[in-house]
Motif scaffolding. Sequence first.
Motif, PDB file in Angstrom:
ATOM      1  N   ASP A  51       0.804  -1.221   0.000  1.00 13.96           N
ATOM      2  CA  ASP A  51       0.000   0.000   0.000  1.00 13.96           C
ATOM      3  C   ASP A  51       0.835   1.268   0.000  1.00 13.96           C
ATOM      4  OD1 ASP A  51      -2.108  -1.761   0.225  1.00 13.96           O
ATOM      5  OD2 ASP A  51      -2.299  -1.497   2.385  1.00 13.96           O
ATOM      6  N   ARG A  52       2.138   1.104   0.170  1.00 15.21           N
ATOM      7  CA  ARG A  52       3.053   2.239   0.328  1.00 15.21           C
ATOM      8  C   ARG A  52       2.582   3.155   1.458  1.00 15.21           C
ATOM      9  NH1 ARG A  52       4.677   2.754  -5.568  1.00 15.21           N
ATOM     10  NH2 ARG A  52       5.987   0.929  -5.739  1.00 15.21           N
ATOM     11  N   LYS A  53       2.233   2.505   2.561  1.00 14.81           N
ATOM     12  CA  LYS A  53       1.812   3.228   3.755  1.00 14.81           C
ATOM     13  C   LYS A  53       2.893   3.114   4.817  1.00 14.81           C
ATOM     14  CE  LYS A  53      -3.056   2.809   2.987  1.00 14.81           C
ATOM     15  NZ  LYS A  53      -4.185   3.435   3.578  1.00 14.81           N
ATOM     16  N   PHE A  54       2.880   4.039   5.736  1.00 23.38           N
ATOM     17  CA  PHE A  54       3.812   3.980   6.860  1.00 23.38           C
ATOM     18  C   PHE A  54       3.061   4.241   8.150  1.00 23.38           C
ATOM     19  CE2 PHE A  54       3.825   8.486   5.770  1.00 23.38           C
ATOM     20  CZ  PHE A  54       3.708   9.084   7.009  1.00 23.38           C
ATOM     21  N   CYS A  56       1.336   8.010  17.541  1.00 23.29           N
ATOM     22  CA  CYS A  56       1.350   7.194  16.340  1.00 23.29           C
ATOM     23  C   CYS A  56       0.910   8.080  15.177  1.00 23.29           C
ATOM     24  CB  CYS A  56       0.401   6.006  16.505  1.00 23.29           C
ATOM     25  SG  CYS A  56       0.284   4.956  15.066  1.00 23.29           S
ATOM     26  N   ILE A  57       1.702   8.087  14.118  1.00 21.50           N
ATOM     27  CA  ILE A  57       1.415   8.907  12.942  1.00 21.50           C
ATOM     28  C   ILE A  57       1.378   7.979  11.735  1.00 21.50           C
ATOM     29  CG2 ILE A  57       2.201  10.845  11.541  1.00 21.50           C
ATOM     30  CD1 ILE A  57       3.950  11.626  14.027  1.00 21.50           C
ATOM     31  N   THR A  58       0.386   8.157  10.874  1.00 16.32           N
ATOM     32  CA  THR A  58       0.258   7.310   9.690  1.00 16.32           C
ATOM     33  C   THR A  58       0.231   8.149   8.431  1.00 16.32           C
ATOM     34  OG1 THR A  58      -2.162   7.356   9.844  1.00 16.32           O
ATOM     35  CG2 THR A  58      -1.029   5.537  10.966  1.00 16.32           C
ATOM     36  N   GLY A  59       0.440   7.470   7.303  1.00 15.38           N
ATOM     37  CA  GLY A  59       0.395   8.164   6.024  1.00 15.38           C
ATOM     38  C   GLY A  59       0.886   7.272   4.903  1.00 15.38           C
ATOM     39  N   THR A  60       1.223   7.903   3.790  1.00 17.38           N
ATOM     40  CA  THR A  60       1.742   7.180   2.629  1.00 17.38           C
ATOM     41  C   THR A  60       3.128   7.719   2.284  1.00 17.38           C
ATOM     42  OG1 THR A  60       0.675   8.743   1.118  1.00 17.38           O
ATOM     43  CG2 THR A  60      -0.541   6.724   1.648  1.00 17.38           C
ATOM     44  N   TYR A  61       3.934   6.887   1.648  1.00 21.78           N
ATOM     45  CA  TYR A  61       5.276   7.300   1.256  1.00 21.78           C
ATOM     46  C   TYR A  61       5.496   7.017  -0.221  1.00 21.78           C
ATOM     47  CZ  TYR A  61       6.758   2.411   1.262  1.00 21.78           C
ATOM     48  OH  TYR A  61       6.884   1.076   0.974  1.00 21.78           O
ATOM     49  N   SER A  62       6.526   7.645  -0.758  1.00 21.53           N
ATOM     50  CA  SER A  62       6.918   7.385  -2.143  1.00 21.53           C
ATOM     51  C   SER A  62       8.436   7.384  -2.234  1.00 21.53           C
ATOM     52  CB  SER A  62       6.325   8.429  -3.094  1.00 21.53           C
ATOM     53  OG  SER A  62       6.844   9.707  -2.806  1.00 21.53           O
TER      54      SER A  62
END
Length: 153
Positions: free
Chosen positions: A66-69, A82-88
């Motif tokens: 999912d390219r999530k972190f 806790c911090i979430t999101g997406t990366y590239s």
Amino acid sequence: MKSILKIAAMFMLVFSFSACSEESEFVPQSLDVTPNNIAGIWKLEEVAGKEIPEGTFCYIEYVRRDRKFTIYQKFDSMYPRCITGTYSIEKDPHKGYVLSGKYDFGMGDWNNSYIVKALYETTMTLVVDAENGETSKYVRCNEVPADIIDSIR
């Protein structure tokens, strides 16, 4: 016939000694910077060549598909979060591979992008993509400690 066997044995002995060489030092092979190779959990060990202060921590889990972190950290607050999101990951012809991200819930982009200076099976070195960027060293780990996850919930 005996002399031929003696000569053959002598050649085998000579060649067996010449095949031996000094042991060379093991040099780990760097990995390609791909979502598959950075996937997993990484613990921040050093910032700018110094260990992180006691009582602080940062674990980042990268999910390949999912390219999530997910970041579990305690740096800028009294409480862990806790911090979430997406990366590239982008390939820059001058800088190399650049890792960047966006936080979930409309919180915006990461403050910095990071140049992946080195990626190995068990370590990763990131450099802030800025002039005189700060270097961070991460080590791969199996899991985020349960007490950290429990303290965030």
